[in-house]
Design a protein around this motif. Structure first.
Motif, PDB file in Angstrom:
ATOM      1  N   ASP A 105     -14.227 -61.136-101.646  1.00  0.00           N
ATOM      2  CA  ASP A 105     -14.429 -62.464-102.218  1.00  0.00           C
ATOM      3  C   ASP A 105     -14.644 -63.437-101.059  1.00  0.00           C
ATOM      4  OD1 ASP A 105     -14.181 -64.902-103.536  1.00  0.00           O
ATOM      5  OD2 ASP A 105     -12.441 -64.274-104.722  1.00  0.00           O
ATOM      6  N   HIS A 116      -4.722 -67.776-105.872  1.00  0.00           N
ATOM      7  CA  HIS A 116      -5.940 -67.021-106.150  1.00  0.00           C
ATOM      8  C   HIS A 116      -5.762 -66.115-107.380  1.00  0.00           C
ATOM      9  CE1 HIS A 116      -9.453 -64.634-104.128  1.00  0.00           C
ATOM     10  NE2 HIS A 116      -9.767 -65.082-105.324  1.00  0.00           N
ATOM     11  N   HIS A 145     -11.697 -70.296-101.933  1.00  0.00           N
ATOM     12  CA  HIS A 145     -10.304 -70.175-102.412  1.00  0.00           C
ATOM     13  C   HIS A 145      -9.639 -68.895-101.899  1.00  0.00           C
ATOM     14  CE1 HIS A 145     -12.073 -68.294-106.373  1.00  0.00           C
ATOM     15  NE2 HIS A 145     -11.688 -67.323-105.581  1.00  0.00           N
ATOM     16  N   TRP A 201     -19.884 -62.870-103.086  1.00  0.00           N
ATOM     17  CA  TRP A 201     -19.214 -61.625-102.737  1.00  0.00           C
ATOM     18  C   TRP A 201     -20.107 -60.776-101.839  1.00  0.00           C
ATOM     19  CZ3 TRP A 201     -14.404 -60.227-105.026  1.00  0.00           C
ATOM     20  CH2 TRP A 201     -13.924 -61.167-105.951  1.00  0.00           C
ATOM     21  N   HIS A 245     -12.522 -59.739-109.609  1.00  0.00           N
ATOM     22  CA  HIS A 245     -11.158 -59.918-109.095  1.00  0.00           C
ATOM     23  C   HIS A 245     -10.264 -58.725-109.413  1.00  0.00           C
ATOM     24  CE1 HIS A 245     -12.541 -64.040-108.439  1.00  0.00           C
ATOM     25  NE2 HIS A 245     -11.551 -64.142-107.564  1.00  0.00           N
TER      26      HIS A 245
HETATM   27 FE   LIG Z   1     -11.725 -65.426-106.008  1.00  0.00          FE
END
Ligand SMILES: [Fe+2]
Length: 199
Positions: free
Chosen positions: A164, A28, A168, A129, A81
């Motif tokens: 998130d 990630h 993934h 998100w 992120h």
């Molecule tokens: Fe992500």
């Protein structure tokens, strides 16, 4: 200057005991987040209008423009992120007093806040998100955004916590069980001290 992948604020293995394994963080952070940074730098290199701009400026100027959607997606995901890594901690899950009081005031209780956050995170269709934000009216609110969007772009408020919910971020640890990932994240991973510091 080119944008750079920030270092994780903990070891890749540091969250394993809290439900996010080393391989998840290696993929990630080192692969997915790096790919957003690399793509963003590629767009900046080719577009003089983006050069010399901050990440926040690029998010704002590309938001809502169809021809700049790839720029927005990658700039938004870089911004999201950066926050996400700070939003987790090996000692996560404990809500400090000032934030707890504000949560009780604005949601009615910690359980109500967590329910609202879980609902937002699990009903975000596809990738995206969920957020705890401090809105312009001074109240805490929960919101959600699709894909690479965020409260900075939408202008909904200051992001205190963002989870998130792209696959993934949880598939190795929780497979398809997004609700379990979100519950675990709120109870064992979320860095509420970081959120409180942004109040
Ligand atoms: Fe992500």
């Amino acid at each position: 200057m080119a944008f750079e992948l920030p270092h994780l604020p903990y070891a890749h293995s540091a969250l394993a005991a809290h439900g996010m394994c080393q391989e998840t963080l290696e993929l990630h952070h080192d692969k997915h987040h790096q790919a957003y940074v690399t793509a963003l730098n590629g767009f900046v290199e080719k577009n003089a209008d983006l050069q010399g701009k901050s990440l926040e400026e690029i998010v704002h100027l590309s938001h809502g423009k169809a021809d700049m959607a790839p720029v927005f997606n990658n700039a938004g995901q870089h911004w999201n992120h950066i926050l996400f890594w700070e939003n987790m901690s090996p000692t996560g899950g404990a809500i400090p007093g000032k934030l707890e009081a504000k949560i009780v005031e604005d949601f009615g209780g910690v359980a109500q806040f967590k329910d609202a956050f879980k609902t937002a995170a699990t009903t975000q269709f596809g990738s995206g998100w969920a957020w705890l934000i401090l809105a312009a009216d001074g109240k805490l609110k929960v919101t959600k955004t699709p894909n690479g969007s965020n409260p900075l772009a939408t202008g909904e408020g200051t992001a205190l916590l963002g989870i998130d919910v792209w696959e993934h971020s949880y598939y190795l640890d929780f497979r398809n069980r997004r609700p379990d990932y979100v519950t675990n994240w709120l109870d064992k991973l979320a860095n509420y001290e970081f959120a409180e510091a942004k109040l």
